[in-house]
Design a protein around this motif. Structure first.
Motif, PDB file in Angstrom:
ATOM      1  N   PRO A 174      -2.419   2.411  -8.745  1.00  0.00           N
ATOM      2  CA  PRO A 174      -2.802   0.827  -7.999  1.00  0.00           C
ATOM      3  C   PRO A 174      -2.510   0.111  -9.250  1.00  0.00           C
ATOM      4  O   PRO A 174      -2.590   0.599 -10.013  1.00  0.00           O
ATOM      5  CB  PRO A 174      -4.320   1.234  -7.292  1.00  0.00           C
ATOM      6  CG  PRO A 174      -5.301   2.288  -6.970  1.00  0.00           C
ATOM      7  CD  PRO A 174      -4.018   3.577  -8.537  1.00  0.00           C
ATOM      8  N   PHE A 175      -2.467  -0.940  -8.797  1.00  0.00           N
ATOM      9  CA  PHE A 175      -2.667  -1.622  -9.932  1.00  0.00           C
ATOM     10  C   PHE A 175      -2.857  -2.408 -11.427  1.00  0.00           C
ATOM     11  O   PHE A 175      -4.127  -2.052 -10.674  1.00  0.00           O
ATOM     12  CB  PHE A 175      -1.786  -3.338  -9.522  1.00  0.00           C
ATOM     13  CG  PHE A 175      -1.402  -4.269 -10.176  1.00  0.00           C
ATOM     14  CD1 PHE A 175      -0.122  -4.349 -10.852  1.00  0.00           C
ATOM     15  CD2 PHE A 175      -2.016  -5.614 -10.396  1.00  0.00           C
ATOM     16  CE1 PHE A 175       0.555  -5.541 -12.111  1.00  0.00           C
ATOM     17  CE2 PHE A 175      -1.832  -6.949 -11.308  1.00  0.00           C
ATOM     18  CZ  PHE A 175      -0.517  -6.183 -12.023  1.00  0.00           C
ATOM     19  N   HIS A 176      -2.507  -2.499 -12.305  1.00  0.00           N
ATOM     20  CA  HIS A 176      -4.074  -1.764 -13.304  1.00  0.00           C
ATOM     21  C   HIS A 176      -3.961  -1.587 -14.510  1.00  0.00           C
ATOM     22  O   HIS A 176      -1.939  -2.391 -15.132  1.00  0.00           O
ATOM     23  CB  HIS A 176      -4.637  -0.951 -13.626  1.00  0.00           C
ATOM     24  CG  HIS A 176      -4.033   0.278 -13.806  1.00  0.00           C
ATOM     25  ND1 HIS A 176      -2.717   1.064 -12.806  1.00  0.00           N
ATOM     26  CD2 HIS A 176      -4.111   1.424 -15.040  1.00  0.00           C
ATOM     27  CE1 HIS A 176      -2.327   2.330 -13.656  1.00  0.00           C
ATOM     28  NE2 HIS A 176      -2.811   2.527 -14.888  1.00  0.00           N
ATOM     29  N   TRP A 195       8.259   2.886 -11.995  1.00  0.00           N
ATOM     30  CA  TRP A 195       7.169   1.719 -12.821  1.00  0.00           C
ATOM     31  C   TRP A 195       7.311   0.777 -12.150  1.00  0.00           C
ATOM     32  O   TRP A 195       8.659  -0.008 -12.560  1.00  0.00           O
ATOM     33  CB  TRP A 195       7.308   2.121 -13.990  1.00  0.00           C
ATOM     34  CG  TRP A 195       7.248   3.814 -13.982  1.00  0.00           C
ATOM     35  CD1 TRP A 195       7.598   4.848 -14.518  1.00  0.00           C
ATOM     36  CD2 TRP A 195       5.555   3.958 -15.287  1.00  0.00           C
ATOM     37  NE1 TRP A 195       6.587   5.306 -14.857  1.00  0.00           N
ATOM     38  CE2 TRP A 195       5.508   5.195 -15.578  1.00  0.00           C
ATOM     39  CE3 TRP A 195       4.479   3.098 -15.452  1.00  0.00           C
ATOM     40  CZ2 TRP A 195       4.549   5.359 -15.981  1.00  0.00           C
ATOM     41  CZ3 TRP A 195       4.044   3.890 -16.375  1.00  0.00           C
ATOM     42  CH2 TRP A 195       3.653   4.871 -16.774  1.00  0.00           C
ATOM     43  N   THR A 196       6.668  -0.069 -11.629  1.00  0.00           N
ATOM     44  CA  THR A 196       6.876  -1.896 -12.078  1.00  0.00           C
ATOM     45  C   THR A 196       5.336  -2.703 -12.738  1.00  0.00           C
ATOM     46  O   THR A 196       4.444  -1.829 -12.679  1.00  0.00           O
ATOM     47  CB  THR A 196       5.945  -2.279 -10.437  1.00  0.00           C
ATOM     48  OG1 THR A 196       7.144  -1.698  -9.816  1.00  0.00           O
ATOM     49  CG2 THR A 196       6.760  -3.890 -10.158  1.00  0.00           C
ATOM     50  N   LEU A 197       6.473  -3.008 -13.886  1.00  0.00           N
ATOM     51  CA  LEU A 197       4.984  -3.656 -15.366  1.00  0.00           C
ATOM     52  C   LEU A 197       5.202  -5.187 -15.587  1.00  0.00           C
ATOM     53  O   LEU A 197       6.582  -5.665 -15.250  1.00  0.00           O
ATOM     54  CB  LEU A 197       6.253  -3.241 -15.848  1.00  0.00           C
ATOM     55  CG  LEU A 197       6.004  -1.411 -15.936  1.00  0.00           C
ATOM     56  CD1 LEU A 197       7.378  -1.046 -16.724  1.00  0.00           C
ATOM     57  CD2 LEU A 197       5.830  -0.812 -17.734  1.00  0.00           C
ATOM     58  N   ASP A 218       2.865  -4.020  -3.107  1.00  0.00           N
ATOM     59  CA  ASP A 218       3.101  -4.301  -1.981  1.00  0.00           C
ATOM     60  C   ASP A 218       2.954  -4.352  -0.790  1.00  0.00           C
ATOM     61  O   ASP A 218       3.193  -4.593  -0.023  1.00  0.00           O
ATOM     62  CB  ASP A 218       4.417  -2.384  -1.638  1.00  0.00           C
ATOM     63  CG  ASP A 218       4.992  -2.273  -3.283  1.00  0.00           C
ATOM     64  OD1 ASP A 218       5.576  -2.864  -3.375  1.00  0.00           O
ATOM     65  OD2 ASP A 218       4.931  -1.407  -3.218  1.00  0.00           O
ATOM     66  N   SER A 219       1.026  -5.126  -0.902  1.00  0.00           N
ATOM     67  CA  SER A 219       0.610  -5.105  -0.385  1.00  0.00           C
ATOM     68  C   SER A 219       1.114  -6.736   1.132  1.00  0.00           C
ATOM     69  O   SER A 219       1.064  -7.254   0.202  1.00  0.00           O
ATOM     70  CB  SER A 219      -0.854  -5.176  -0.061  1.00  0.00           C
ATOM     71  OG  SER A 219      -1.816  -5.888   1.053  1.00  0.00           O
TER      72      SER A 219
END
Length: 408
Positions: A174-176, A195-197, A218-219
């Motif tokens: 998850p996003f962190h 990767w999404t940065l 993506d939620s």
């Protein structure tokens, strides 16, 4: 008390894409272009081509070699940490442990029948579990690694930040932002990672008033809960087999596995992001103080300080003593190197001595050629240590609770 000036301001406004380097970088080039300015870089497969893991853990078709992994790693039971990617647990995924052989059996069965995967082997301390295996060599550009140098020399615990990750298609993190606002490097053995940065400084766009943060980028719920999230600048890249990504300090990110994926990862820090570590611990401490502010009137000042530090250690994994001991341990080693060069490297940690047997092999200190000017680094360390000394609550905690002298 304002934080000291340690590092030149960083600017991310000029970044239009994540740089790619097909040929491994020299240390000086990496330091100047990426480490000091805190900018990501993706490095081609030549950096890792000689690793045992790349040669033996993967079939000719580029898939995990499950039979060889079992024969080499499952000769005796090994418990590994896993995450359930379908089960959210606060800001993370539900964690548990399972036998490595059982995990490989489950993963292979899902892979061969093209079933969706949900169990992700994460944060597996591979080097600690297999100290003599030699799956890889830390690249020279990443060897100025204070976290692993210090943690593997601590006498009061047996720990490190050297990990292996294994997961099937669709498993994700998850996003962190990484622990302590450390750096990380991640090398793919097989499979592809998406990767999404997100560059630092945008936290207000993906946190609410209670400091809750986006869980899954993506939620569909993000538009309602975090209405400004779509304004955040982001970069998407696909990391192929053999490639290594440097993730800088404070860059938020989410990672998804495409196909069956194995990767090796270190969290690490050094003088180039020491200011960000200091900023992180002071921010974490403020969060703790805010969360238990309703209890402050029930305590005297010293009890309040100690309670906050205990909560900080529990929630964030460190306190003033951890940061102080890491900095003084590294400072002692640098003083020896400055006098004796690379010929003498101290082995004794500053931390509390222990007779307990260790499983985490020592992480070797960097050579002079694998770190910036020792004088520059020493100045940064002294600035942080002076800040801690001059912060009354930190100085009192170190002296009276931990029994650590903060005198020069």
């Amino acid at each position: 008390m304002p934080l000291p000036h340690i590092h030149a301001p960083r600017d991310y406004s000029h970044i239009t894409e994540i740089p790619y380097c097909a040929v491994p970088l020299s240390y000086d080039e990496f330091l100047e272009k990426y480490l000091e300015p805190n900018i990501p870089v993706l490095i081609g497969p030549a950096l890792t081509e000689l690793w045992r893991a790349r040669q033996e853990w993967v079939t000719a078709e580029g898939k995990p070699d499950f039979d060889r992994l079992r024969s080499q790693l499952c000769t005796q039971p090994v418990q590994v940490p896993v995450a359930d990617c379908h089960f959210k647990d606060f800001s993370d995924q539900k964690r548990s442990t399972m036998d490595l052989g059982d995990f490989l059996d489950e993963w292979q069965g899902q892979s061969e029948t093209h079933q969706p995967a949900r169990t992700y082997l994460k944060d597996f301390h591979f080097v600690r579990s297999f100290p003599d295996y030699g799956a890889y060599e830390t690249p020279e550009i990443f060897r100025d690694d204070w976290m692993n140098e210090f943690w593997t020399r601590r006498g009061d615990m047996d720990d490190d930040y050297r990990f292996v990750y294994c997961g099937g298609d669709g498993t994700f993190t998850p996003f962190h932002a990484d622990v302590y606002r450390s750096y990380s490097w991640s090398a793919n053995i097989c499979g592809v990672k998406k990767w999404t940065l997100f560059p630092p400084g945008q936290e207000h766009l993906f946190q609410d008033s209670l400091h809750n943060t986006v869980y899954d980028i993506d939620s569909t719920e993000n538009a309602k809960k975090f209405p400004n999230f779509d304004k955040a600048i982001k970069f998407v890249l696909f990391q192929n087999p053999g490639e290594t990504l440097f993730v800088p300090s404070g860059w938020w990110h989410q990672v998804q596995n495409i196909g069956d994926t194995i990767s090796i990862n270190h969290n690490w820090c050094n003088g180039s992001n020491l200011d960000l570590l200091l900023e992180s611990i002071t921010s974490d401490l403020k969060d703790v103080e805010r969360a238990i502010d309703h209890l402050k009137e029930m305590m005297d000042e010293q009890e309040w300080i100690e309670t906050c530090q205990n909560m900080l250690l529990l929630n964030s994994g460190w306190d003033w003593a951890t940061l102080w001991q890491m900095c003084t341990t590294i400072r002692d080693r640098i003083l020896v190197q400055r006098t004796c060069g690379d010929s003498v490297i101290p082995e004794s940690p500053t931390a509390i001595a222990s007779t307990d047997p260790r499983r985490a092999p020592l992480f070797p200190p960097p050579l002079l050629s694998q770190q910036p000017s020792l004088d520059v680094t020493l100045k940064r360390l002294d600035t942080v240590l002076d800040y801690i000394r001059s912060t009354p609550s930190a100085s009192w905690f170190l002296t009276h609770v931990k029994g650590i002298s903060v005198d020069k």
